[in-house]
Design an enzyme around this catalytic site. Structure first.
Site, PDB file in Angstrom:
ATOM      1  N   HIS A 222       0.591  -1.082   0.322  1.00 46.41           N
ATOM      2  CA  HIS A 222      -0.216  -0.259   0.066  1.00 46.41           C
ATOM      3  C   HIS A 222       1.378   1.178  -0.014  1.00 46.41           C
ATOM      4  O   HIS A 222       1.918   1.982  -0.743  1.00 46.41           O
ATOM      5  CB  HIS A 222      -0.957   0.162   1.561  1.00 46.41           C
ATOM      6  CG  HIS A 222      -2.081   0.981   1.206  1.00 46.41           C
ATOM      7  ND1 HIS A 222      -2.085   1.635   0.629  1.00 46.41           N
ATOM      8  CD2 HIS A 222      -2.698   1.162   2.688  1.00 46.41           C
ATOM      9  CE1 HIS A 222      -3.383   2.159   0.680  1.00 46.41           C
ATOM     10  NE2 HIS A 222      -3.021   2.003   2.080  1.00 46.41           N
ATOM     11  N   HIS A 261      -1.851  -2.126  -9.624  1.00 50.11           N
ATOM     12  CA  HIS A 261      -3.239  -1.629  -8.925  1.00 50.11           C
ATOM     13  C   HIS A 261      -4.927  -2.228  -9.283  1.00 50.11           C
ATOM     14  O   HIS A 261      -4.686  -3.284 -10.237  1.00 50.11           O
ATOM     15  CB  HIS A 261      -3.569  -0.047  -9.313  1.00 50.11           C
ATOM     16  CG  HIS A 261      -4.773   0.076  -8.913  1.00 50.11           C
ATOM     17  ND1 HIS A 261      -5.439   0.553  -8.468  1.00 50.11           N
ATOM     18  CD2 HIS A 261      -4.232   1.627  -7.728  1.00 50.11           C
ATOM     19  CE1 HIS A 261      -6.417   1.164  -7.070  1.00 50.11           C
ATOM     20  NE2 HIS A 261      -4.842   1.926  -6.829  1.00 50.11           N
ATOM     21  N   ASP A 312       2.301   5.941  -6.919  1.00 50.07           N
ATOM     22  CA  ASP A 312       3.281   5.435  -5.857  1.00 50.07           C
ATOM     23  C   ASP A 312       4.665   5.712  -6.409  1.00 50.07           C
ATOM     24  O   ASP A 312       5.574   6.154  -6.020  1.00 50.07           O
ATOM     25  CB  ASP A 312       3.347   3.903  -5.089  1.00 50.07           C
ATOM     26  CG  ASP A 312       2.543   4.328  -3.998  1.00 50.07           C
ATOM     27  OD1 ASP A 312       2.583   5.554  -2.989  1.00 50.07           O
ATOM     28  OD2 ASP A 312       1.932   3.417  -3.625  1.00 50.07           O
TER      29      ASP A 312
HETATM   30  N1  COA Z   1       5.205  -5.509 -10.174  1.00 52.20           N
HETATM   31  C1  COA Z   1       5.211  -7.250 -11.342  1.00 52.20           C
HETATM   32  N2  COA Z   1       4.039  -8.353 -11.115  1.00 52.20           N
HETATM   33  C2  COA Z   1       3.304  -8.108 -10.354  1.00 52.20           C
HETATM   34  C3  COA Z   1       2.811  -6.455 -10.182  1.00 52.20           C
HETATM   35  C4  COA Z   1       3.970  -5.644 -10.043  1.00 52.20           C
HETATM   36  N3  COA Z   1       4.122  -4.103  -9.181  1.00 52.20           N
HETATM   37  N4  COA Z   1       1.709  -5.970  -9.720  1.00 52.20           N
HETATM   38  C5  COA Z   1       0.652  -7.323 -10.248  1.00 52.20           C
HETATM   39  N5  COA Z   1       1.524  -7.581 -10.331  1.00 52.20           N
HETATM   40  C6  COA Z   1       1.017  -9.466 -11.157  1.00 52.20           C
HETATM   41  C7  COA Z   1       1.874 -10.329 -10.224  1.00 52.20           C
HETATM   42  O1  COA Z   1       2.697 -11.184  -9.845  1.00 52.20           O
HETATM   43  C8  COA Z   1       0.282 -11.497 -10.909  1.00 52.20           C
HETATM   44  O2  COA Z   1       0.570 -11.568 -12.140  1.00 52.20           O
HETATM   45  P1  COA Z   1       0.166 -13.734 -11.277  1.00 52.20           P
HETATM   46  O3  COA Z   1      -1.236 -14.211 -12.317  1.00 52.20           O
HETATM   47  O4  COA Z   1       1.630 -14.472 -12.893  1.00 52.20           O
HETATM   48  O5  COA Z   1       0.851 -14.082 -10.953  1.00 52.20           O
HETATM   49  C9  COA Z   1      -0.811 -10.443 -11.375  1.00 52.20           C
HETATM   50  O6  COA Z   1      -0.406  -9.757 -11.775  1.00 52.20           O
HETATM   51  C10 COA Z   1      -2.309 -10.088 -10.723  1.00 52.20           C
HETATM   52  O7  COA Z   1      -1.225  -9.338  -9.015  1.00 52.20           O
HETATM   53  P2  COA Z   1      -2.596  -9.234  -8.078  1.00 52.20           P
HETATM   54  O8  COA Z   1      -1.099  -9.191  -7.086  1.00 52.20           O
HETATM   55  O9  COA Z   1      -3.363 -10.458  -8.292  1.00 52.20           O
HETATM   56  O10 COA Z   1      -3.148  -8.460  -7.911  1.00 52.20           O
HETATM   57  P3  COA Z   1      -3.690  -7.487  -6.955  1.00 52.20           P
HETATM   58  O11 COA Z   1      -5.035  -6.285  -7.476  1.00 52.20           O
HETATM   59  O12 COA Z   1      -3.970  -8.245  -6.029  1.00 52.20           O
HETATM   60  O13 COA Z   1      -2.945  -6.569  -7.035  1.00 52.20           O
HETATM   61  C11 COA Z   1      -1.250  -4.190  -6.103  1.00 52.20           C
HETATM   62  C12 COA Z   1      -2.975  -5.101  -6.986  1.00 52.20           C
HETATM   63  C13 COA Z   1      -1.446  -3.135  -6.282  1.00 52.20           C
HETATM   64  C14 COA Z   1      -1.191  -5.085  -4.804  1.00 52.20           C
HETATM   65  C15 COA Z   1       0.536  -5.006  -6.720  1.00 52.20           C
HETATM   66  O14 COA Z   1       0.246  -4.652  -8.375  1.00 52.20           O
HETATM   67  C16 COA Z   1       1.393  -4.609  -6.475  1.00 52.20           C
HETATM   68  O15 COA Z   1       1.483  -5.499  -5.409  1.00 52.20           O
HETATM   69  N6  COA Z   1       2.382  -3.531  -6.730  1.00 52.20           N
HETATM   70  C17 COA Z   1       3.014  -3.526  -6.453  1.00 52.20           C
HETATM   71  C18 COA Z   1       2.647  -2.000  -4.856  1.00 52.20           C
HETATM   72  C19 COA Z   1       2.135  -1.767  -4.983  1.00 52.20           C
HETATM   73  O16 COA Z   1       2.667  -0.383  -5.965  1.00 52.20           O
HETATM   74  N7  COA Z   1       1.455  -0.657  -4.533  1.00 52.20           N
HETATM   75  C20 COA Z   1       0.902   0.624  -4.495  1.00 52.20           C
HETATM   76  C21 COA Z   1      -0.526   0.249  -5.168  1.00 52.20           C
HETATM   77  S1  COA Z   1      -1.543   1.916  -5.185  1.00 52.20           S
END
Ligand code: COA
Length: 376
Positions: A222, A261, A312
């Site tokens: 987050h 996201h 971010d």
């Molecule tokens: N880098 C690399 N791969 C990513 C990624 C990232 N930042 N964000 C998502 N993915 C990939 C995941 O590994 C997953 O791949 P897979 O299906 O091959 O396993 C796929 O995309 C879906 O990811 P998932 O975690 O299920 O999506 P989510 O909706 O739960 O995730 C976040 C949302 C924000 C938690 C995720 O994008 C993330 O961890 N981002 C990095 C942290 C970040 O920037 N947070 C600030 C958000 S405003």
């Protein structure tokens, strides 16, 4: 028992409540605060106007804005026992831990404001005004700088910069920080706002609800993502190294912070705006290297994973040239988001319904009791 098919891991796409505060169109990449597009707010508003919009449901007129600015200016002073507490905390503590501890402690000295209901809006203003002072007092101490004074004539953005860095902001720096605060002010039911609303929904007080939110914001998935994104930029160093390093990380299935996201399926509109401010700040200092490294990272991640930048990714390109160390990025996020958290807490109090979802139990149910001496 809940039907297994209905379990939504991470509450993804679950609509948990109705709200009039914030709307995200994840497909179009639009973000709206109480009817106003974030692009208009970032182009024209100040943080104080946005905070008024979030709390009171409408933009302030000139008199209301000036009164709000005066109230926030007057609320910057902390109670002496809290100052003593801040001065006793370990200087190597994480500023997010300091913020969480201080907000929780502030409640002890302002009991009237901690009660839910009538006084909550005063508490929202108080917390918003107090957060820069809390961080400034701690950060200046660890840097050996004098304690911040309230400086009530300064805008919230200029005061934040002064409280932390013990210097005045240029016009460009003040506006850049003001826009960053506007962009971070609210974001619908993100994890920290949900945490705040869950706590408020038990009829707990404002300060407890905000303390819950700070704990949730701290995590790297987050608010903590902005610090990690800057770590990567610094590790990469120059634009020509970005491609190889990012590809290596992706090959190791590492997450690249600042991308992806839960709601946006296109670029986060806040990222588009903050990227431009990173460029403007870079141009003003004659050093565009953060901007250029970020551009390369963005190209590679978009091409390789079809993932778009979120807000971010760009915080560091504005905060670092201004002089903020990395461990203050997430606390600065909190300085802004407290306006949204408190708006949501106020809304929760107005239409209260205990938030209490169910779990699909997947453990055993018929184990025979074994006396302690017979357990292996
Ligand atoms: N880098 C690399 N791969 C990513 C990624 C990232 N930042 N964000 C998502 N993915 C990939 C995941 O590994 C997953 O791949 P897979 O299906 O091959 O396993 C796929 O995309 C879906 O990811 P998932 O975690 O299920 O999506 P989510 O909706 O739960 O995730 C976040 C949302 C924000 C938690 C995720 O994008 C993330 O961890 N981002 C990095 C942290 C970040 O920037 N947070 C600030 C958000 S405003």
């Amino acid at each position: 028992m809940v039907d297994q098919a209905r379990v939504q891991r991470g509450l993804e796409e679950v609509v948990a409540l109705e709200s009039r505060i914030c709307f995200i169109d994840g497909k179009q990449g639009r973000l709206i605060y109480r009817g106003y597009d974030i692009r208009d707010l970032a182009a024209h508003a100040t943080f104080e106007e946005v905070a008024h919009l979030l709390w009171y449901g409408r933009l302030p007129n000139a008199r209301e804005l000036s009164e709000l600015r005066s109230r926030l200016g007057a609320l910057r002073t902390l109670p002496d026992p809290l100052n003593r507490l801040l001065d006793s905390l370990p200087v190597d503590a994480s500023p997010m831990d300091v913020l969480r501890t201080a907000v929780s402690a502030l409640a002890l000295y302002e009991p009237a404001e901690t009660k839910p209901g009538a006084s909550a809006i005063a508490g929202a203003e108080r917390l918003t005004a107090a957060l820069p002072t809390i961080l400034g007092r701690f950060h200046r101490r660890r840097r050996g700088l004098p304690k911040p004074e309230p400086r009530p004539q300064l805008s919230h953005a200029a005061y934040l910069l002064y409280a932390l860095l013990d210097r005045s902001a240029t016009e460009l720096e003040e506006r850049a920080l003001d826009v960053a605060l506007i962009l971070h002010a609210d974001h619908e039911l993100n994890a920290s706002t949900f945490a705040a609303r869950v706590t408020a929904s038990t009829l707990s007080d404002l300060y407890s609800s905000v303390t819950s939110a700070i704990g949730a914001l701290k995590g790297p998935l987050h608010g903590g993502a902005n610090e990690r994104a800057m770590e990567l930029v610094e590790q990469i160093g120059t634009p020509d190294r970005a491609e190889a390093i990012v590809k290596e990380k992706l090959a190791r299935h590492e997450r690249i912070m600042g991308f992806g996201h839960r709601v946006y399926k296109v670029e986060d509109p806040r990222a588009t705006i903050l990227r431009e401010w990173g460029r403007k700040i870079g141009e003003s200092t004659g050093d565009l290297h953060y901007y250029e490294v970020l551009e390369r990272i963005k190209e590679v991640v978009q091409r390789e994973k079809n993932l778009f930048a979120n807000l971010d990714l760009y915080s560091g390109s504005v905060y670092t040239p201004l002089g903020f160390p990395r461990d203050l990025f997430t606390p600065i996020f909190a300085v802004s988001r407290v306006s949204g958290w408190t708006a949501h807490i106020l809304e929760e109090y107005e239409d209260l319904r205990l938030i209490r979802p169910s779990a699909q139990y997947i453990g055993p149910t018929d184990l025979p009791w074994v006396p302690v001496e017979k357990r292996t």
